[in-house]
Structure formats: C-alpha cells, structure tokens
Design an enzyme around this catalytic site. Structure first.
Site, mmCIF file in Angstrom:
data_model
loop_
_atom_site.group_PDB
_atom_site.id
_atom_site.type_symbol
_atom_site.label_atom_id
_atom_site.label_comp_id
_atom_site.label_asym_id
_atom_site.label_seq_id
_atom_site.Cartn_x
_atom_site.Cartn_y
_atom_site.Cartn_z
ATOM 1 N N VAL A 57 1.088 -17.005 6.895
ATOM 2 C CA VAL A 57 1.079 -17.266 8.331
ATOM 3 C C VAL A 57 2.390 -16.743 8.893
ATOM 4 O O VAL A 57 3.464 -17.124 8.429
ATOM 5 C CB VAL A 57 0.967 -18.790 8.582
ATOM 6 C CG1 VAL A 57 1.038 -19.114 10.053
ATOM 7 C CG2 VAL A 57 -0.314 -19.332 7.948
ATOM 8 N N CYS A 58 2.313 -15.863 9.881
ATOM 9 C CA CYS A 58 3.542 -15.258 10.425
ATOM 10 C C CYS A 58 4.391 -16.300 11.134
ATOM 11 O O CYS A 58 3.934 -16.982 12.052
ATOM 12 C CB CYS A 58 3.192 -14.146 11.406
ATOM 13 S SG CYS A 58 4.661 -13.556 12.279
ATOM 14 N N VAL A 59 5.636 -16.394 10.741
ATOM 15 C CA VAL A 59 6.522 -17.436 11.266
ATOM 16 C C VAL A 59 6.752 -17.333 12.774
ATOM 17 O O VAL A 59 6.742 -18.346 13.482
ATOM 18 C CB VAL A 59 7.877 -17.465 10.510
ATOM 19 C CG1 VAL A 59 8.626 -16.150 10.645
ATOM 20 C CG2 VAL A 59 8.739 -18.622 10.971
ATOM 21 N N ALA A 70 3.592 -18.231 14.646
ATOM 22 C CA ALA A 70 3.266 -19.638 14.410
ATOM 23 C C ALA A 70 4.164 -20.575 15.206
ATOM 24 O O ALA A 70 3.705 -21.588 15.748
ATOM 25 C CB ALA A 70 3.368 -19.943 12.919
#
Lengths: 100, 130, 119, 119, 100, 130
Positions: C77-79, C82
């Site tokens: 999940v791309c920080v 997100a």
C-alpha cells in the site's frame, strides 16, 4: 503488445484513443464495461468491426456473462477469452497498456 | 507487518513510459502519477512521459488552484529535467483537438503525431497509466 | 512468468480491484508468479480491515489477504496515497503492508509484465 | 433557501467533495441554510478521521467537520455504503454520524433544492 | 431548471447527454473538468456555441482559474460565475440535475 | 455521535426522479442507486426512475455475475412494482444506439424519446443521479 480497454465506448474516449495508438497487428482486449464495444448492431459496431480487420480483438467472457450479453450478439471476428486467456495474452503479446 | 521482499533489480535498465491521459484537478491522477514519475528517477531507468487526451491539460500554463484550496503541482513538471527526465511527449492530435499549441505548455515537450507515439509505446518495457 | 500488478481504485465503486484479483488468480492457476500487487490512488482502500460487505457479496480485502498468504504475493500500500486517505497501520488487514512509491518502480523492473487496473 | 447536498465520491480522487464544500460555503455566505450533506458511495470516505493530507493541501474531513459545528450542518454517512467500505463509528471524524439511506429521501423532501456532486 | 456538467467533453458523453435532454431556455453550468467545454478553438467549440444560442450557458470561474484557462479563451456568450453565482443559479432556476 | 435532526416532511409529496446513466458491474452506481430507490418507496413520494445512456444496460436481461463473485441485483428491478414504483422510463435514443429493444429488459418500461424525457425531468422537484 496488448492493449486493454475497460470503458464503455458509449461513455468515454478510451477505445477511440486505443484505436488511434495501437499499432496494426497488436492485440486489444475488451474488459469490464469495455465489453459493450463487442456488441453487434450498435452505434459503435462499425468502428470495432474495422478494428478487427487490422488488430486482434478479444473480449473477456466473464464480463460479458455478468452483463447478460449473449455470445450470439458478439461481432464476428472478436474472440471470447476467459481470465486464463487474458493471462495467456499478457504472456504472449509483450508489454501491456491499460486504456483507463 | 509482513516482511518486505526485495527483488533484484541491479544493473537492469528498462524503458518505462508514464501514460498521462487525465485532466488535472477534476481527479487526482495527474498529481499522483507525477509523484510516481519523480520517484522512478531514483532507479536510473529509461523514463519517458506521454501526455495525450486530456492529459495535455496537465501541462497547460497558468494553473492556479489556490481559491479551491488545492495544491498547484504545476511547477514540478519544470523540475523533471533536474531529475534527468527529459523525454516528454505530447500527442499532436490530442493537443490540436483541444485548441492548444506548444507555447501553452509550462515545460518543453516534443510534439509527436499519433503514429510516432504509437511506435514509442510499442518500444517500452513498462507502461504505467494513471 | 513473473507478474506485477497495480490497482488504482478501491473495492466496490469500480471493478478494477475485482479484475486485478481475478487476473492474479488465473495467473497463479497457470503456474505463473504474482510477485507484488501495488495499491495506489484510491486503491489503498483495498487494505481497510474494517470493510464488511454484505454476506452474499465478495470480500476483496479478505481475498487479497488470503492470496498473499497462500501464494506469497507481496501486497504493498503506497504510503503517500494512504496517508491522505486515512489508511494507516492500525487499519491494515492481514497480508498488506505500507511502503514507498519506489516499490512500484521496483516491480516494474523486476517483473516480466506490469498490469494496471483502474478507472 | 434550504439546501440539501449529496456527495458521491471520497476526497482526493475526485473533485466532487471539494465542489460540494465550496458550494455549501458560498450558500451559507449568502445567508442560505445547508440542512444536510449526505455522503453516499465512496463519499463515505469523507468521514475518515485518519485522513492526513500534506501540510500544503486542504483537509476536507476537517473542513466539513468545522462547517457542521459552526453552521449546524447535519453530516450523514450512509450506513450501508459505509459498512462495505469499512467506515465505522470508531473511524468517524468529529461532526459526522452514520445513519440510514432514508436520510437522503428525507432531505430531498425537506430541502428546497438537492444538489448532487460526484463522478 | 439548472443542469451542471462536471466532465470533460473530450473524455465523456455527459455534455452530449445534457444537451440532448436540457429543455431550450434552461441553464447549463460547466464545472470541474466540464469547464474545458467553454474553450474556443477546440473540436467541441461549435457544439457549445450552438448550445449558447438556445440555452443559458455558464462556466465556473474558480475551476477555469485552477486549470489556467484565460478568460480571453472562453466562447463568447458563455458567462463566467463564481461559487456565489452557482448558488444564485441553483436558487433562481429551480430543480438541479447533475450530469455526472 | 452528533444528535440527528429530524426535518418535518409530513404530508409533503414531491416528485423524485432517479437518473440512472451508468453501466452495471463496471462501477457500483447501478447497485447503490437501486438501494436508494427502494428506500425512497417508504416515504410515499411520487417516484420515477429514468434509464438513459449506459444506464439502459442496468436492466438488460440475463445478468449473471457469479463467476466474478459479484451480487446479481437484477431481480430487484422486477420487485419495484411491489413497492408501487411503476414509472420506469427508458430513453429511446440511448436504447437504440446500444442495439437494444424493449424485449431486452427484465422489467416493463416506458420507452420515451429524449424530448419527452426532457419534459418529465423538468417537472421534477428532486433529481438524483448516481
């Protein structure tokens, strides 16, 4: 190369852009709402029939089935594949572009 | 938290093209794809960015979204050169259909006809659409 | 063959995550490897462990997690995406982890094919 | 005049929530009343209190909450849409509450105008 | 009646559908990516100029400004309004339909 | 949790039209707008539902999304009559452009030309697009 189109050709320009940019001989796979492009007898049919002369055009069966589109209504020259067939196309055709 | 695998990418240089087809501000795609273009620069790959369809509006001069409270990410396009991302293509047909010309853009781009962009796309190893 | 997959939309509003999952499942069934699924844009919402679909509907959050476990698929999940959208470690379903955008480029380099699913 | 507003998309991916907020702000500035904002579809993601935009970006979750407090705007998150997407009471930002779909019909009846913002 | 269109006419069919269904004399407000329909000199301009003859056509100024579209490039007959003007239109024109 | 205001709606009957323009399954709009149509029935309002653009595909016969793991909500359209929601309109132009005819639909609808649907829309108090 494999091009996927997931948009209805009645609503969006994704298919038009794909047809403008996809090199002759490359493969085009219609998925999700893109499968409506494979219908016979619509305002979009002629365009897709023409594309099927110069490109390999495929349509995803499970997406047709979900939407209640009978095989008999699919444009001749458009081949129906399942998800396994989608995978095979991605393997065989090289780089994939998604026309989102 | 799961452990993160590390894939061996050493010494591999691949051709990446970011395919930008969406108008800015109406959706976030333009901004977030630009963030991924910037990050990719660190990997020393062969990067290019194509602007076609409404994506050509992403680099229109004069963006000013401050009245909407939104970020103006437009200056970042000019910064791409500093990251050695210099292959920026605009599809001629998309540009002309939208009444734009090369002087309308914030950054220097190569305007190419669809037939040429088609060839460039076919040469890529990875195409990322946003 | 090694596949990388990018998912740009959350579950439900768009079919993107469904299509990505079905593709990954079929690829694995054919003996290919799905190295990583990278969740970007609203795609980060696929990791929300609180998602509770109706009992007769599919649960993509769970399905992804199970696939990750059984077939060693890395769910990233791309920080940055997100953080904006309020998907933080405390919300992550099993099998997902948060990491940087570089993980997208990395999988673009390491996989034989990268497929993008979105709106 | 009394306005009702429906928001069909989450913040960030689409401008819908921004436009709805700007419209509501302008309506209030002109002396109108915004009775209720109804969040449906991915619009329920507007209520996620963990949303943390970059410091130079707008924070719609907070802006909606402040508007609710200052101008008594009722912020309703649809329970059915929220459950699917994992937006539960424990995630709700200040000013939002979860309720049924009937609240949409109710505001359609009670408001002089209902405006829909979405994708 | 007030119709809002928030989609680019180059990408989607929302404007076409709006023009097909909006009664003559009703108001059309272009917002978000819909503002690109107000540009002069594009493949969509003729359609919007024609619409401005039969309908009141408005465009949202803050959305033009965000996208760097100069007022000089807006089709004559299309009026620019701010969010306050949007509110006034919603009050004055009756029921609102959003062409999403 | 905030307190929930109750707005006085007693004895008021307004004309609501749901404007369904999106294809099913590719997005969730068709399913979730249908849920809101059903709920609205409890309020004894004057409800109608219009299917136009790709919305006409929502009521195509033969939906079967089980291989995708998705819910088939198609039978619900047939149940609308039981909730006294009987004004279902299909725009003729949209239907014909998509190669469909009245026999393709799971439910009995009135097929109306754009000009007539335009008038019906203009008579409404509330238009909900999904």
């Amino acid at each position: 190369m494999l091009h996927t189109v997931n948009k209805s050709p009645f609503e969006r320009n994704a298919l038009d852009s794909c047809l403008r940019l996809a090199a002759p001989g490359s493969a085009i796979l219609l998925i999700e709402d893109g499968v409506y492009a494979a219908l016979k007898g619509t305002a979009q049919t002629a365009k897709v029939e023409a594309a099927a002369e110069t490109h390999e055009v495929y349509v995803l069966g499970p997406d047709l089935k979900a939407r209640g589109i009978e095989e008999s209504r699919i444009i001749g020259g458009v081949k129906i594949v399942d998800y396994g067939g989608f995978v095979d196309l991605a393997v065989a055709k090289g780089t994939v572009n998604s026309w989102l | 938290m799961s452990e993160e695998p590390v894939f061996d990418t050493q010494g591999v240089v691949r051709k990446f093209m970011f395919v930008n087809r969406k108008a800015p501000y109406g959706t976030i795609y333009a901004l977030e794809i630009l963030e991924s273009v910037l990050i990719s620069a660190a990997f020393e790959q062969d990067i290019s960015v194509a602007f076609l369809d409404d994506g050509v509006f992403q680099i229109k001069k004069g963006h000013d979204p401050k009245d909407l409270g939104m970020k103006n990410f437009s200056p970042t396009y000019r910064a791409l050169g500093g990251y050695d991302i210099e292959k920026l293509y605009v599809e001629k047909e998309s540009m002309e259909a939208r009444g734009l010309g090369p002087d309308d853009f914030v950054v220097k781009v190569q305007v190419v006809p669809a037939a040429e962009l088609s060839k460039l796309m076919a040469e890529q190893d990875v195409l990322i659409t946003g | 063959m090694k596949f990388g997959i990018m998912v740009n939309e959350g579950p439900f509003n768009h079919q993107a995550s469904d299509s990505a999952y079905q593709f990954a499942k079929a690829a694995i069934a054919k003996g290919h490897q799905v190295m990583r699924v990278f969740f970007y844009y609203d795609g980060v919402n696929n990791a929300n462990r609180l998602s509770e679909p109706q009992s007769d509907d599919r649960n993509l959050v769970k399905l992804w997690g199970e696939m990750a476990k059984t077939h060693k698929v890395d769910l990233v999940v791309c920080v940055a995406a997100a953080l904006r959208r309020g998907i933080k470690d405390e919300l992550l379903a099993e099998g997902f982890h948060i990491s940087g955008l570089g993980q997208l480029t990395e999988i673009g380099i390491a996989a034989d094919r990268l497929l993008v699913f979105g709106d």
